[in-house]
Design an enzyme around this catalytic site. Structure first.
Site: not given
Ligand code: ADP
Length: 191
Positions: A14, A89, A128, A134, A146
């Site tokens: 994404k 999400r 990654r 991270r 996740r």
């Molecule tokens: P990825 O899609 O690679 O898991 P992101 O960078 O989008 O990583 O998100 C990292 C973390 O941030 C998630 O595992 C969660 O804890 C939090 N997070 C991000 N966006 C949301 C969301 N829309 N709702 C709840 N938690 C979120």
């Protein structure tokens, strides 16, 4: 205003595709993951609230995420449109986003879903993790949490947009350029 949701599991690509979309369409990028990492880095109250969830691969509570997105939309009222990355999400977040956008007399034009098989996701995230710094990318157990959160809480969001006839699934395996080409075709039917 044309607003797009870029949807898909962790590691679907994404962030990479967002960069291409922003360049071509000039949309404002709202990545909730990036916003949380910024808050974490700056040590804000919001960052402190989000940390334990993020560190464990769990979703941050809806009200925290929705408040942060509301604030960001309000800060960028002049944007020609938004690309939402990693948000919504949960179905509650998707419903809240519809309301927030309706307040600005706009809505979601389409949801683009990047489809990537689970084994490929794990491979990409661990890869990654070697360079991203991270913590949530470096541990297979956290990656599994996740993906589990995605399957139980986020997958229903795709149905939510399908119900509004706004979903568009794209194969997320292949070259970055090839996938972007497919996204452009999907987006251009909504412009
Ligand atoms: P990825 O899609 O690679 O898991 P992101 O960078 O989008 O990583 O998100 C990292 C973390 O941030 C998630 O595992 C969660 O804890 C939090 N997070 C991000 N966006 C949301 C969301 N829309 N709702 C709840 N938690 C979120």
């Amino acid at each position: 205003m044309v607003n797009i949701v870029l949807f898909g599991p962790p590691g679907a690509g994404k962030g990479t595709q967002s960069e291409h979309i922003i360049q071509k369409y000039g949309l404002k990028h709202i990545s909730t993951g990036d916003l949380f990492r910024k808050h974490l880095g700056e040590g804000t109250q919001l960052g402190k609230e989000a940390r334990s969830y993020m560190d464990n691969g769990k979703l941050v509570p809806d009200e925290v995420v929705i408040g942060m997105v509301d604030e960001t939309i309000n800060e960028h009222k002049e944007a020609p449109g938004f690309i939402f990355d990693g948000f919504p999400r949960t179905v509650a977040q998707a419903e809240a986003l519809d309301k927030l956008l309706a307040d600005h007399k706009t809505g979601i034009a389409c949801m683009i879903e990047l489809d990537v098989p689970q084994e490929e996701l794990k491979k990409r995230l661990l890869e990654r993790g070697k360079t991203s710094g991270r913590a949530d990318d470096q541990n297979e157990e956290k990656i599994n949490v996740r993906i589990g959160e995605y399957l139980t809480k986020t997958v229903p969001v795709a149905k939510f947009y399908a119900g509004q006839d706004k979903n568009c699934k794209i194969n997320g395996v292949g070259s970055v350029e090839g996938i972007f080409g497919d996204i452009v075709k999907a987006m251009d039917t909504h412009y």
